[in-house]
Scaffold this motif. Structure first.
Motif, PDB file in Angstrom:
ATOM      1  N   GLY A  61     -10.408 -28.116 -19.257  1.00 41.54           N
ATOM      2  CA  GLY A  61      -9.820 -29.219 -18.503  1.00 41.54           C
ATOM      3  C   GLY A  61     -10.418 -30.580 -18.816  1.00 41.54           C
ATOM      4  O   GLY A  61      -9.679 -31.543 -19.081  1.00 41.54           O
ATOM      5  N   PRO A  62     -11.733 -30.727 -18.791  1.00 47.57           N
ATOM      6  CA  PRO A  62     -12.319 -32.025 -19.121  1.00 47.57           C
ATOM      7  C   PRO A  62     -12.015 -32.496 -20.542  1.00 47.57           C
ATOM      8  O   PRO A  62     -11.961 -33.697 -20.796  1.00 47.57           O
ATOM      9  N   VAL A  63     -11.817 -31.571 -21.462  1.00 42.66           N
ATOM     10  CA  VAL A  63     -11.438 -31.965 -22.828  1.00 42.66           C
ATOM     11  C   VAL A  63     -10.067 -32.631 -22.796  1.00 42.66           C
ATOM     12  O   VAL A  63      -9.863 -33.701 -23.379  1.00 42.66           O
ATOM     13  N   GLU A  64      -9.119 -32.008 -22.101  1.00 42.60           N
ATOM     14  CA  GLU A  64      -7.778 -32.596 -21.998  1.00 42.60           C
ATOM     15  C   GLU A  64      -7.808 -33.934 -21.284  1.00 42.60           C
ATOM     16  O   GLU A  64      -7.083 -34.859 -21.652  1.00 42.60           O
ATOM     17  N   SER A  97      -5.119 -35.582 -34.982  1.00 49.78           N
ATOM     18  CA  SER A  97      -6.375 -35.392 -34.251  1.00 49.78           C
ATOM     19  C   SER A  97      -6.119 -34.827 -32.860  1.00 49.78           C
ATOM     20  O   SER A  97      -6.842 -33.939 -32.392  1.00 49.78           O
ATOM     21  N   ALA A  98      -5.089 -35.334 -32.189  1.00 43.72           N
ATOM     22  CA  ALA A  98      -4.783 -34.857 -30.843  1.00 43.72           C
ATOM     23  C   ALA A  98      -4.394 -33.382 -30.846  1.00 43.72           C
ATOM     24  O   ALA A  98      -4.849 -32.598 -30.002  1.00 43.72           O
ATOM     25  N   LEU A  99      -3.545 -32.981 -31.800  1.00 43.15           N
ATOM     26  CA  LEU A  99      -3.123 -31.582 -31.867  1.00 43.15           C
ATOM     27  C   LEU A  99      -4.299 -30.667 -32.198  1.00 43.15           C
ATOM     28  O   LEU A  99      -4.373 -29.537 -31.691  1.00 43.15           O
ATOM     29  N   ARG A 100      -5.217 -31.129 -33.014  1.00 38.97           N
ATOM     30  CA  ARG A 100      -6.401 -30.321 -33.310  1.00 38.97           C
ATOM     31  C   ARG A 100      -7.237 -30.086 -32.055  1.00 38.97           C
ATOM     32  O   ARG A 100      -7.779 -29.000 -31.848  1.00 38.97           O
ATOM     33  N   GLY A 109       0.829 -26.399 -26.436  1.00 36.76           N
ATOM     34  CA  GLY A 109       2.129 -25.810 -26.181  1.00 36.76           C
ATOM     35  C   GLY A 109       2.775 -26.443 -24.968  1.00 36.76           C
ATOM     36  O   GLY A 109       2.270 -27.417 -24.405  1.00 36.76           O
ATOM     37  N   GLY A 110       3.905 -25.900 -24.534  1.00 37.47           N
ATOM     38  CA  GLY A 110       4.573 -26.357 -23.321  1.00 37.47           C
ATOM     39  C   GLY A 110       5.006 -27.812 -23.400  1.00 37.47           C
ATOM     40  O   GLY A 110       5.437 -28.306 -24.437  1.00 37.47           O
ATOM     41  N   GLN A 111       4.886 -28.508 -22.268  1.00 40.68           N
ATOM     42  CA  GLN A 111       5.325 -29.896 -22.201  1.00 40.68           C
ATOM     43  C   GLN A 111       4.500 -30.807 -23.102  1.00 40.68           C
ATOM     44  O   GLN A 111       5.006 -31.809 -23.604  1.00 40.68           O
ATOM     45  N   ARG A 112       3.239 -30.457 -23.304  1.00 36.91           N
ATOM     46  CA  ARG A 112       2.415 -31.278 -24.197  1.00 36.91           C
ATOM     47  C   ARG A 112       3.034 -31.304 -25.590  1.00 36.91           C
ATOM     48  O   ARG A 112       3.195 -32.357 -26.206  1.00 36.91           O
ATOM     49  N   ALA A 113       3.343 -30.127 -26.119  1.00 39.63           N
ATOM     50  CA  ALA A 113       3.929 -30.039 -27.455  1.00 39.63           C
ATOM     51  C   ALA A 113       5.305 -30.688 -27.500  1.00 39.63           C
ATOM     52  O   ALA A 113       5.672 -31.320 -28.500  1.00 39.63           O
ATOM     53  N   GLU A 114       6.078 -30.544 -26.445  1.00 41.62           N
ATOM     54  CA  GLU A 114       7.409 -31.145 -26.404  1.00 41.62           C
ATOM     55  C   GLU A 114       7.311 -32.668 -26.498  1.00 41.62           C
ATOM     56  O   GLU A 114       8.073 -33.307 -27.232  1.00 41.62           O
ATOM     57  N   ARG A 115       6.372 -33.264 -25.744  1.00 38.52           N
ATOM     58  CA  ARG A 115       6.185 -34.715 -25.819  1.00 38.52           C
ATOM     59  C   ARG A 115       5.790 -35.143 -27.228  1.00 38.52           C
ATOM     60  O   ARG A 115       6.296 -36.134 -27.762  1.00 38.52           O
ATOM     61  N   VAL A 116       4.874 -34.413 -27.828  1.00 35.29           N
ATOM     62  CA  VAL A 116       4.433 -34.752 -29.172  1.00 35.29           C
ATOM     63  C   VAL A 116       5.579 -34.640 -30.169  1.00 35.29           C
ATOM     64  O   VAL A 116       5.759 -35.510 -31.025  1.00 35.29           O
ATOM     65  N   CYS A 117       6.381 -33.587 -30.059  1.00 36.81           N
ATOM     66  CA  CYS A 117       7.494 -33.402 -30.994  1.00 36.81           C
ATOM     67  C   CYS A 117       8.548 -34.498 -30.858  1.00 36.81           C
ATOM     68  O   CYS A 117       9.153 -34.913 -31.852  1.00 36.81           O
ATOM     69  N   ARG A 118       8.773 -34.969 -29.645  1.00 38.21           N
ATOM     70  CA  ARG A 118       9.707 -36.086 -29.476  1.00 38.21           C
ATOM     71  C   ARG A 118       9.188 -37.317 -30.194  1.00 38.21           C
ATOM     72  O   ARG A 118       9.949 -38.051 -30.849  1.00 38.21           O
ATOM     73  N   GLU A 155       4.296 -38.082 -46.037  1.00 41.23           N
ATOM     74  CA  GLU A 155       3.280 -37.473 -46.893  1.00 41.23           C
ATOM     75  C   GLU A 155       2.822 -36.134 -46.336  1.00 41.23           C
ATOM     76  O   GLU A 155       2.804 -35.915 -45.119  1.00 41.23           O
ATOM     77  N   LEU A 156       2.406 -35.269 -47.248  1.00 35.30           N
ATOM     78  CA  LEU A 156       1.849 -33.976 -46.868  1.00 35.30           C
ATOM     79  C   LEU A 156       0.542 -34.135 -46.109  1.00 35.30           C
ATOM     80  O   LEU A 156       0.195 -33.287 -45.276  1.00 35.30           O
ATOM     81  N   LEU A 157      -0.195 -35.211 -46.365  1.00 35.19           N
ATOM     82  CA  LEU A 157      -1.507 -35.421 -45.758  1.00 35.19           C
ATOM     83  C   LEU A 157      -1.469 -35.303 -44.239  1.00 35.19           C
ATOM     84  O   LEU A 157      -2.400 -34.786 -43.627  1.00 35.19           O
ATOM     85  N   VAL A 158      -0.402 -35.797 -43.629  1.00 34.61           N
ATOM     86  CA  VAL A 158      -0.257 -35.724 -42.172  1.00 34.61           C
ATOM     87  C   VAL A 158       0.707 -34.616 -41.780  1.00 34.61           C
ATOM     88  O   VAL A 158       0.446 -33.862 -40.836  1.00 34.61           O
ATOM     89  N   THR A 159       1.805 -34.498 -42.492  1.00 33.77           N
ATOM     90  CA  THR A 159       2.835 -33.523 -42.120  1.00 33.77           C
ATOM     91  C   THR A 159       2.302 -32.097 -42.187  1.00 33.77           C
ATOM     92  O   THR A 159       2.598 -31.270 -41.305  1.00 33.77           O
ATOM     93  N   GLY A 160       1.526 -31.766 -43.216  1.00 33.33           N
ATOM     94  CA  GLY A 160       1.009 -30.410 -43.369  1.00 33.33           C
ATOM     95  C   GLY A 160       0.172 -29.941 -42.189  1.00 33.33           C
ATOM     96  O   GLY A 160       0.456 -28.890 -41.595  1.00 33.33           O
ATOM     97  N   PRO A 161      -0.871 -30.692 -41.808  1.00 38.58           N
ATOM     98  CA  PRO A 161      -1.671 -30.264 -40.655  1.00 38.58           C
ATOM     99  C   PRO A 161      -0.882 -30.196 -39.348  1.00 38.58           C
ATOM    100  O   PRO A 161      -1.074 -29.279 -38.552  1.00 38.58           O
ATOM    101  N   VAL A 162       0.020 -31.163 -39.121  1.00 40.73           N
ATOM    102  CA  VAL A 162       0.811 -31.154 -37.887  1.00 40.73           C
ATOM    103  C   VAL A 162       1.702 -29.920 -37.818  1.00 40.73           C
ATOM    104  O   VAL A 162       1.726 -29.198 -36.816  1.00 40.73           O
ATOM    105  N   VAL A 163       2.440 -29.663 -38.897  1.00 42.12           N
ATOM    106  CA  VAL A 163       3.349 -28.517 -38.914  1.00 42.12           C
ATOM    107  C   VAL A 163       2.555 -27.211 -38.809  1.00 42.12           C
ATOM    108  O   VAL A 163       2.952 -26.271 -38.102  1.00 42.12           O
ATOM    109  N   GLY A 164       1.425 -27.138 -39.500  1.00 42.27           N
ATOM    110  CA  GLY A 164       0.596 -25.939 -39.420  1.00 42.27           C
ATOM    111  C   GLY A 164       0.111 -25.655 -38.013  1.00 42.27           C
ATOM    112  O   GLY A 164       0.156 -24.508 -37.542  1.00 42.27           O
ATOM    113  N   LEU A 165      -0.325 -26.693 -37.316  1.00 40.40           N
ATOM    114  CA  LEU A 165      -0.814 -26.507 -35.944  1.00 40.40           C
ATOM    115  C   LEU A 165       0.306 -26.087 -35.003  1.00 40.40           C
ATOM    116  O   LEU A 165       0.113 -25.248 -34.110  1.00 40.40           O
TER     117      LEU A 165
END
Length: 327
Positions: A61-64, A97-100, A109-118, A155-165
């Motif tokens: 919780g404190p991390v979030e 960084s946030a997704l990591r 996951g959940g609403q957090r991921a939905e907000r990020v994907c938007r 670029e793959l530099l950002v897209t790769g880590p985001v999609v992987g996560l």
């Protein structure tokens, strides 16, 4: 490929997150205790909370809560979450960084991921890729090696880590289909990659949904890494692997930089002896103040200090993943 004694990958591409350690009385001379002193002395609240979660039985919780301070109303993240990019505006690089962080505590996951994907949908290029930095960052300080341009390409530099996560956490979104196709094409077409591109490709391939295709792509990439000397295989002879053009003298990569976890596809690129030497070198890099050094170029005092705390956490997590003693 190099012969390796690594255990085979699990059937699922989504390895379980190990539970946080339980609190105990540390040995003040141990690597973990020395690193803890460094973190509490120099790190941001976010890295302090992450350290407590990973190594002192802290709650997620404190991390979030600490991460929330960097989130903007558009669903993206800013405010120098990635220390080399200053300013309040949301940027794809901050989103990585946030997704990591969310992945590290099992809450990606959940609403957090939905907000990020938007947010990601709104800043992606027509082919679904993400630029490293959008032009909205113009005017705010940024490291010279992350230049801001008017019309940045994806670029793959950002897209790769985001999609992987996102795949790792079984997130599905309409944007993710196009982004995944982009990552496949980019990863499979690398011919003379920079080390950062290799790391981004591994971040995607480690959790890409088509496992046979991912293993084939990783095998090809591993051969390129060895043929083009993109990893220091003998830390005792650094001159055999010069830093890439345009990089600082110390900006070399080691086997543990590509395979931060023994379950990574990149682990098969290196022999057991090569990986052991790499981990020995990583452990020995801890400095007198308890932190690990930053090998890339230093451009301003505050980002350098903030990055160093993150690098210290990454070193500890890598050593623990391979069973190296920290206490």
């Amino acid at each position: 490929m190099a012969e390796t004694g690594a255990s085979p990958l699990p059937a699922s591409p989504l390895p379980a997150i190990p539970p946080p350690a339980t609190p105990h009385t540390p040995d003040p001379r141990a690597p973990l205790a020395r690193a803890e002193h460094f973190v509490w002395l120099t790190a941001r609240v976010l890295e302090q909370r992450l350290f407590a979660y990973h190594f002192r039985g802290g709650d997620p919780g404190p991390v979030e809560t600490a991460l929330e301070a960097y989130r903007n109303e558009d669903g993206g993240y800013g405010h120098a979450l990635e220390p080399d990019l200053r300013g309040p505006v949301s940027q794809p690089l901050h989103t990585v960084s946030a997704l990591r962080v969310l992945d590290a505590v099992g809450h990606c996951g959940g609403q957090r991921a939905e907000r990020v994907c938007r947010y990601l949908t709104s800043v992606s290029t027509p082919d679904g890729a993400l630029p490293v930095i959008r032009a909205s960052g113009h005017g705010y300080p940024a490291a010279p090696f992350v230049p801001v341009v008017a019309d940045p390409p994806g670029e793959l530099l950002v897209t790769g880590p985001v999609v992987g996560l996102l795949h790792r956490n079984e997130v599905w979104h309409a944007w993710l289909f196009r982004a995944t196709d982009f990552c496949w094409q980019a990863a499979e077409s690398l011919a003379a990659p920079q080390p950062d591109e290799v790391e981004a490709a591994v971040a995607f391939l480690d959790t890409a949904p088509d496992r046979p295709r991912a293993r084939a792509a990783a095998d090809r990439l591993g051969r390129l890494v060895r043929e083009q000397r993109l990893a220091v295989l003998d830390p005792g002879d650094l001159d055999t692997c010069p830093a890439p053009p345009g990089h600082a003298r110390g900006e070399r990569r080691f086997p543990h930089d590509y395979a931060r976890d023994p379950r990574s596809l990149a682990r098969a690129w290196f022999t057991d002896d090569e990986m052991a030497r790499s981990l020995d070198f990583l452990a020995a890099e801890q400095e007198d103040d308890g932190g690990w050094p930053v090998r890339r170029r230093r451009w301003a005092p505050a980002p350098a200090l903030e990055v160093r705390a993150r690098v210290t956490l990454e070193a500890l997590c890598t050593l623990r993943a391979y069973g190296r003693p920290l206490d």
